[in-house]
Design a protein around this motif. Structure first.
Motif, PDB file in Angstrom:
ATOM      1  N   SER A   1     -16.648   6.495  14.696  1.00 22.10           N
ATOM      2  CA  SER A   1     -17.504   5.768  13.757  1.00 22.10           C
ATOM      3  C   SER A   1     -17.209   6.225  12.343  1.00 22.10           C
ATOM      4  O   SER A   1     -16.906   7.396  12.102  1.00 22.10           O
ATOM      5  N   THR A   2     -17.299   5.304  11.409  1.00 20.07           N
ATOM      6  CA  THR A   2     -17.231   5.653   9.988  1.00 20.07           C
ATOM      7  C   THR A   2     -18.441   5.066   9.264  1.00 20.07           C
ATOM      8  O   THR A   2     -18.368   4.660   8.114  1.00 20.07           O
ATOM      9  N   SER A   3     -19.554   5.043   9.967  1.00 13.93           N
ATOM     10  CA  SER A   3     -20.798   4.496   9.421  1.00 13.93           C
ATOM     11  C   SER A   3     -21.952   5.418   9.764  1.00 13.93           C
ATOM     12  O   SER A   3     -21.911   6.146  10.755  1.00 13.93           O
ATOM     13  N   VAL A   4     -23.008   5.359   8.965  1.00 12.69           N
ATOM     14  CA  VAL A   4     -24.214   6.116   9.293  1.00 12.69           C
ATOM     15  C   VAL A   4     -25.103   5.344  10.265  1.00 12.69           C
ATOM     16  O   VAL A   4     -26.009   5.919  10.865  1.00 12.69           O
ATOM     17  N   LEU A   5     -24.845   4.040  10.434  1.00 13.09           N
ATOM     18  CA  LEU A   5     -25.609   3.235  11.378  1.00 13.09           C
ATOM     19  C   LEU A   5     -24.820   3.024  12.668  1.00 13.09           C
ATOM     20  O   LEU A   5     -23.582   3.019  12.665  1.00 13.09           O
ATOM     21  N   SER A   6     -25.537   2.810  13.752  1.00 10.37           N
ATOM     22  CA  SER A   6     -24.921   2.479  15.028  1.00 10.37           C
ATOM     23  C   SER A   6     -24.182   1.142  14.922  1.00 10.37           C
ATOM     24  O   SER A   6     -24.596   0.242  14.190  1.00 10.37           O
ATOM     25  N   SER A   7     -23.123   1.000  15.708  1.00 12.67           N
ATOM     26  CA  SER A   7     -22.364  -0.254  15.697  1.00 12.67           C
ATOM     27  C   SER A   7     -23.180  -1.424  16.241  1.00 12.67           C
ATOM     28  O   SER A   7     -22.809  -2.579  16.016  1.00 12.67           O
ATOM     29  N   VAL A   8     -24.297  -1.163  16.942  1.00  8.91           N
ATOM     30  CA  VAL A   8     -25.108  -2.258  17.474  1.00  8.91           C
ATOM     31  C   VAL A   8     -26.076  -2.803  16.427  1.00  8.91           C
ATOM     32  O   VAL A   8     -26.726  -3.818  16.663  1.00  8.91           O
ATOM     33  N   GLU A   9     -26.164  -2.154  15.276  1.00  5.75           N
ATOM     34  CA  GLU A   9     -27.032  -2.652  14.211  1.00  5.75           C
ATOM     35  C   GLU A   9     -26.308  -3.751  13.427  1.00  5.75           C
ATOM     36  O   GLU A   9     -25.185  -3.536  12.934  1.00  5.75           O
ATOM     37  N   PRO A  10     -26.903  -4.929  13.282  1.00  3.06           N
ATOM     38  CA  PRO A  10     -26.228  -6.039  12.578  1.00  3.06           C
ATOM     39  C   PRO A  10     -25.845  -5.713  11.136  1.00  3.06           C
ATOM     40  O   PRO A  10     -24.877  -6.275  10.613  1.00  3.06           O
TER      41      PRO A  10
ATOM     42  N   VAL B   1     -24.704  -2.922   9.867  1.00  2.00           N
ATOM     43  CA  VAL B   1     -23.862  -1.723   9.770  1.00  2.00           C
ATOM     44  C   VAL B   1     -22.747  -1.918   8.739  1.00  2.00           C
ATOM     45  O   VAL B   1     -22.156  -2.993   8.621  1.00  2.00           O
ATOM     46  N   LEU B   2     -22.476  -0.871   7.964  1.00  2.00           N
ATOM     47  CA  LEU B   2     -21.392  -0.859   6.979  1.00  2.00           C
ATOM     48  C   LEU B   2     -20.480   0.325   7.278  1.00  2.00           C
ATOM     49  O   LEU B   2     -20.936   1.470   7.340  1.00  2.00           O
ATOM     50  N   SER B   3     -19.201   0.059   7.486  1.00  2.00           N
ATOM     51  CA  SER B   3     -18.225   1.115   7.743  1.00  2.00           C
ATOM     52  C   SER B   3     -17.283   1.234   6.553  1.00  2.00           C
ATOM     53  O   SER B   3     -16.990   0.249   5.872  1.00  2.00           O
ATOM     54  N   ASP B   4     -16.781   2.464   6.324  1.00  2.00           N
ATOM     55  CA  ASP B   4     -15.833   2.695   5.237  1.00  2.00           C
ATOM     56  C   ASP B   4     -14.825   3.746   5.699  1.00  2.00           C
ATOM     57  O   ASP B   4     -14.926   4.929   5.350  1.00  2.00           O
ATOM     58  N   PRO B   5     -13.824   3.333   6.498  1.00  2.00           N
ATOM     59  CA  PRO B   5     -12.868   4.296   7.072  1.00  2.00           C
ATOM     60  C   PRO B   5     -12.116   5.116   6.034  1.00  2.00           C
ATOM     61  O   PRO B   5     -11.747   6.270   6.295  1.00  2.00           O
ATOM     62  N   GLY B   6     -11.885   4.545   4.858  1.00  2.00           N
ATOM     63  CA  GLY B   6     -11.107   5.251   3.842  1.00  2.00           C
ATOM     64  C   GLY B   6     -11.728   6.555   3.381  1.00  2.00           C
ATOM     65  O   GLY B   6     -11.033   7.432   2.863  1.00  2.00           O
ATOM     66  N   LEU B   7     -13.032   6.712   3.559  1.00  2.00           N
ATOM     67  CA  LEU B   7     -13.711   7.923   3.098  1.00  2.00           C
ATOM     68  C   LEU B   7     -13.538   9.098   4.059  1.00  2.00           C
ATOM     69  O   LEU B   7     -13.837  10.237   3.691  1.00  2.00           O
ATOM     70  N   PHE B   8     -13.082   8.826   5.277  1.00  2.00           N
ATOM     71  CA  PHE B   8     -13.166   9.865   6.307  1.00  2.00           C
ATOM     72  C   PHE B   8     -11.827  10.209   6.958  1.00  2.00           C
ATOM     73  O   PHE B   8     -11.788  10.845   8.005  1.00  2.00           O
TER      74      PHE B   8
END
Length: 541
Positions: free
Chosen positions: A327-336, A338-345
């Motif tokens: 995961s690259t988000s603070v929210l679960s992937s099941v949350e509509p 959800v915002l991911s930002d792979p570049g930060l991690f």
């Protein structure tokens, strides 16, 4: 009249074992389901110190209380709120008043009516400092009072609008229980809470098991039940088996029918007579949070350096046998929302070293750890052995090794749940993996609003990153106040970006509830906090 439960507490009694013909023997006969019998569930989570989820409010309490306590509302897989003990609801234009219509003619299993007075008593119990609630207390914090308009109508008066109220009322930590049961006092109510659910707490044998029997007067209000009426089973035996290998062996032998928290190799091998139930939790992802309120993580450069030095992808790939996704988000992937930002991690040791040099951690001691002004770059990381499975603890060790390459001295300290809570409460941590479950994106407000650094009556506080950002607070306050779903989603997206950009959070993977089942069918999970329910379950032989 509903049946009265009888509680027996004993220091030690023989463990009830129920054999399942398909539990590992690979029978060639066609399995058949049967009514009756006792299903045995083996949990690897910490044994609750109280079976009332209003008290404290951790996940093991949610797991077991799903069997005997029911919420006001349910939730479909797509997030739609469903009627349960409350059959209808409406809110005022200003969002400060909510009117709930309640199911009529329902009784708790001690014969106490479920009515508007019972709803009021439950909210007051959650908000009473003497209850020591944390999760439930935070969920209903905006409720000023509950007015019993009449027996089947409860009116909630709020201090400010709360768009997450229905999501909060779908959780086990706010589930309804008998006011007469609560009135017995905390000790007795902790031992055997009284609800309206399909099972009744019969006895609790500490350090061993909880025995539950069928509620023969169950009203059948579960909105996603597969049948009408009472449970098929006669009862449940809820055993506490901390060791994952022992739990799995008990499943294979037919000694138990359902286990939770299986090891990744057991998950990967599921098939044949063992069924895997995969139920990601809503709300927050599984993550490591960095304490930004004290050195060394009060410097964003040091936080980013730690995150860049931790090669999480390699650890997950090695340790979890392909059973989880990074995961690259603070929210679960099941949350509509959800915002991911792979570049930060992404792992980048060169960048980590550059940032630490900039922050003044330029020297290294004889052990290879960075120092500044004679002080070692130390990160205290308390680990809850009750909440982190063995593979996750091994992942922390790999993160420890990766961080050492950049010069961090990560001190992993295994603790039981009580000791872990004590360490957090005393602020004796720089990094921590702190699972927290709340339905919906409002979990961001609980975890990252500056108010989240203020302890609940239990002493627990949820903002372990200790973020205090006025712009973030404003977004989270506006999101919980708006009734416009599109505006709400946009505000939560902006809030997530601020949290991710702060480098106070290292996302790992979704919080996953996984159950292995053998010798039973009809086991399912709720779409609220992903806990199992055995209303539809039957033993198979």
């Amino acid at each position: 009249m509903a049946r009265q439960s009888v509680l027996v507490l004993a220091a030690a009694l023989p463990v009830l074992l129920v054999a399942a013909c398909t539990g590992g023997g690979g029978s060639t006969a066609t399995p058949t389901a049967q009514d009756g019998g006792t299903l045995v569930y083996a949990s690897g989570d910490a044994e609750p110190t109280c079976l009332d989820p209003h008290v404290g409010g951790n996940y093991p309490q949610a797991l077991i209380s799903t069997q005997y306590l029911e919420p006001l509302v349910g939730r479909a897989e797509d997030g739609t709120i469903l009627p349960w003990l409350a059959t209808d609801w409406q809110t005022s234009d200003d969002g400060l008043t909510w009117d709930f219509t309640l199911a009529d003619g329902i009784e708790f299993t001690d014969g106490t009516p479920f009515d508007a007075e019972a709803v009021r008593a439950n909210i007051e119990h959650l908000q009473d400092p003497d209850t020591g609630s944390s999760t439930g207390y935070l969920a209903v914090q905006k409720v000023a009072s509950v007015e019993a308009v009449d027996a089947t109508h409860a009116r909630f008066h709020l201090t400010e609008p709360d768009s997450a109220l229905l999501e909060s009322l779908s959780q086990q930590w706010t589930a309804m229980q008998s006011p007469a049961g609560i009135a017995r006092g905390m000790e007795e109510n902790c031992a055997a809470p009284v609800g309206t659910g399909p099972f009744i707490v019969e006895r609790w044998i500490p350090q061993q098991q909880v025995d539950l029997v069928r509620n023969d007067d169950y009203a059948g209000l579960d909105p996603e039940a597969g049948h009408d009426g009472t449970a098929h089973l006669d009862g449940l035996t809820w055993r506490f088996i901390p060791d994952a290998a022992t739990r799995y062996a008990a499943l294979r032998s037919g000694e138990v029918q359902v286990i939770d928290n299986p090891q990744p190799d057991a998950v990967a091998a599921a098939g044949g007579d063992i069924t895997l139930i995969d139920a990601p939790r809503p709300g927050a992802s599984n993550r490591i949070e960095l304490n930004s309120a004290q050195a060394p993580f009060d410097d964003i450069r040091v936080r980013e350096a730690f995150i860049r030095a931790a090669d999480v992808d390699a650890g997950i790939e090695t340790l979890f046998a392909g059973t989880v996704e990074r995961s690259t988000s603070v929210l679960s992937s099941v949350e509509p929302d959800v915002l991911s930002d792979p570049g930060l991690f992404g792992a980048d040791l060169d960048r980590a070293n550059e940032l630490l040099d900039q922050a003044g951690w330029t020297e290294r001691d004889a052990d290879g750890y960075r120092t500044r002004d004679g002080e070692r770059l130390t990160v205290r990381f308390p680990v809850s052995t009750n909440q982190s499975v063995a593979a996750e603890q091994s992942l922390f060790e790999q993160i420890q090794a990766g961080a050492k390459q950049a010069g961090f001295d990560v001190v992993l300290t295994p603790l039981d749940l009580s000791g872990w809570y004590t360490a957090l409460g005393a602020n004796e941590y720089e990094a921590v993996s702190a699972p927290y479950t709340k339905v919906g994106p409002d979990v961001l407000r609980i975890l990252y609003h500056s108010d989240g650094t203020i302890p609940a009556p239990s002493g627990y506080f949820a903002n372990h990153a200790q973020l205090k950002d006025p712009a973030l607070d404003d977004l989270l306050d506006r999101a919980v106040a708006t009734a416009d779903p599109d505006e709400r989603a946009g505000l939560y997206q902006q809030a997530q970006q601020i949290i991710l950009d702060s480098y106070t959070v290292l996302p790992l993977y979704d919080q996953l509830n996984r159950f292995l089942v053998s010798g039973a069918e009809g086991v399912r999970t709720l779409n609220t906090v992903a806990t199992p329910t055995f209303l539809d379950a039957r033993l198979v032989s």
